[in-house]
Design an enzyme around this catalytic site. Sequence first.
Site, PDB file in Angstrom:
ATOM      1  CE  LYS A 232      81.230 -14.085  90.441  1.00 22.34           C
ATOM      2  NZ  LYS A 232      80.046 -14.592  89.686  1.00 22.34           N
TER       3      LYS A 232
ATOM      4  CG  ASP B 281      83.742 -14.239  86.825  1.00 20.92           C
ATOM      5  OD1 ASP B 281      82.957 -13.321  86.539  1.00 20.92           O
ATOM      6  OD2 ASP B 281      83.613 -15.403  86.408  1.00 20.92           O
TER       7      ASP B 281
ATOM      8  CG  HIS C  82      82.447 -18.083  88.682  1.00 18.24           C
ATOM      9  ND1 HIS C  82      81.673 -18.839  89.546  1.00 18.24           N
ATOM     10  CD2 HIS C  82      81.580 -17.325  87.977  1.00 18.24           C
ATOM     11  CE1 HIS C  82      80.398 -18.554  89.347  1.00 18.24           C
ATOM     12  NE2 HIS C  82      80.310 -17.635  88.407  1.00 18.24           N
TER      13      HIS C  82
ATOM     14  CD  GLU D  78      82.607 -13.722  82.646  1.00 26.73           C
ATOM     15  OE1 GLU D  78      81.719 -13.384  83.446  1.00 26.73           O
ATOM     16  OE2 GLU D  78      82.814 -14.902  82.335  1.00 26.73           O
TER      17      GLU D  78
ATOM     18  CG  ASP E 175      80.716 -21.922  78.772  1.00 28.94           C
ATOM     19  OD1 ASP E 175      81.321 -21.017  79.369  1.00 28.94           O
ATOM     20  OD2 ASP E 175      79.697 -22.485  79.232  1.00 28.94           O
TER      21      ASP E 175
ATOM     22  CD  GLU F  39      80.102 -11.164  87.546  1.00 26.44           C
ATOM     23  OE1 GLU F  39      79.280 -11.355  88.468  1.00 26.44           O
ATOM     24  OE2 GLU F  39      80.258 -11.942  86.589  1.00 26.44           O
TER      25      GLU F  39
ATOM     26  CG  HIS G  96      81.108 -17.826  80.573  1.00 25.05           C
ATOM     27  ND1 HIS G  96      80.769 -19.063  81.069  1.00 25.05           N
ATOM     28  CD2 HIS G  96      80.751 -16.917  81.515  1.00 25.05           C
ATOM     29  CE1 HIS G  96      80.222 -18.915  82.258  1.00 25.05           C
ATOM     30  NE2 HIS G  96      80.198 -17.614  82.548  1.00 25.05           N
ATOM     31  NE  ARG G  97      82.345 -19.041  84.879  1.00 28.00           N
ATOM     32  CZ  ARG G  97      81.678 -19.913  85.638  1.00 28.00           C
ATOM     33  NH1 ARG G  97      82.243 -21.046  85.997  1.00 28.00           N
ATOM     34  NH2 ARG G  97      80.442 -19.641  86.032  1.00 28.00           N
TER      35      ARG G  97
ATOM     36  CD  GLN H 273      79.536  -9.360  83.394  1.00 25.85           C
ATOM     37  OE1 GLN H 273      78.498  -9.311  82.755  1.00 25.85           O
ATOM     38  NE2 GLN H 273      80.281 -10.450  83.436  1.00 25.85           N
TER      39      GLN H 273
END
Length: 284
Positions: free
Chosen positions: A150, A68, A81, A66, A273, A148, A39-40, A180
Amino acid sequence: MKKKTLLIWGFTLFFIWGCTKPETPDPSIISDSFIIIGHRGASTYAPEHTLVSYQLAQELGADYIEIDLQMSKDGVLVAMHDQTVDRTTNGIGSVESHSLEELKRLNAGSWFNKKFPLYADSKYEYLTVPTLEEIFAHFGKETNYYIETKSPDKYPEMEEKLIRLLRSYDLIDGAKVIIQSFSEKSLKRIHKAEPKIPLIQLLSYQKPAKLTEAEIKKWKQYAVGIGPNYQMVDRAYIKKARRAGLLVHPYTVNSKQDLDQLIKWGITGVFTDLTDSLSKEWKK
């Protein structure tokens, strides 16, 4: 003769439409094995959405990193993000109000050292905001990317720019990339342009989630799976999604107990995370 001609034209148009209609997504293009998504990056241990964070996530066992996406004032895709730079840099204001040159002058690591002194590192003081192209150039085809879009309605041509980069770096085939979004429009635009890319419909529930047949039918037209917030789903929800052939990648799970329960219910991947601890537990 006129009726016959119209019938011929009708069948011809139907045939052309059938040939050009985007393919139905196939979940099997993603490995059947359970995937862990950093995650990130490795956001517990390094400043999120930096090359260092992505590298560390891989080293700790993430199957995908991931990313963003936001867009600079001059139309460059960057990894961040938030819609503003305030939280993760020393700057202020929206991402879209900064040119790439201005974003590159920002410090993207000092905030982390102040907020998380246990994991502080002097090298983080010099980190910058990476562009998506820099990430691809750095990691190449040896890495799996979970991207993603955003706030895509804010950014004209976000999907087109993303697809051009994916094509340029030969990342379309082989499930090297999963995309996503919370935006159905964004995912449908991507699916229309590149139906081979596996897509995940992100979902945010404010109360215990229910899954309807109408939703499943709609999502399966363009997506291979769904990404709900894990606190709002239960066994019945996940079982129904899996029976329908949808992959389920909930976010953001940082507890072994929660992960164990979700795996028993049938999820096929997870955002975390804590890539290292969950990866060790799952892969041991």
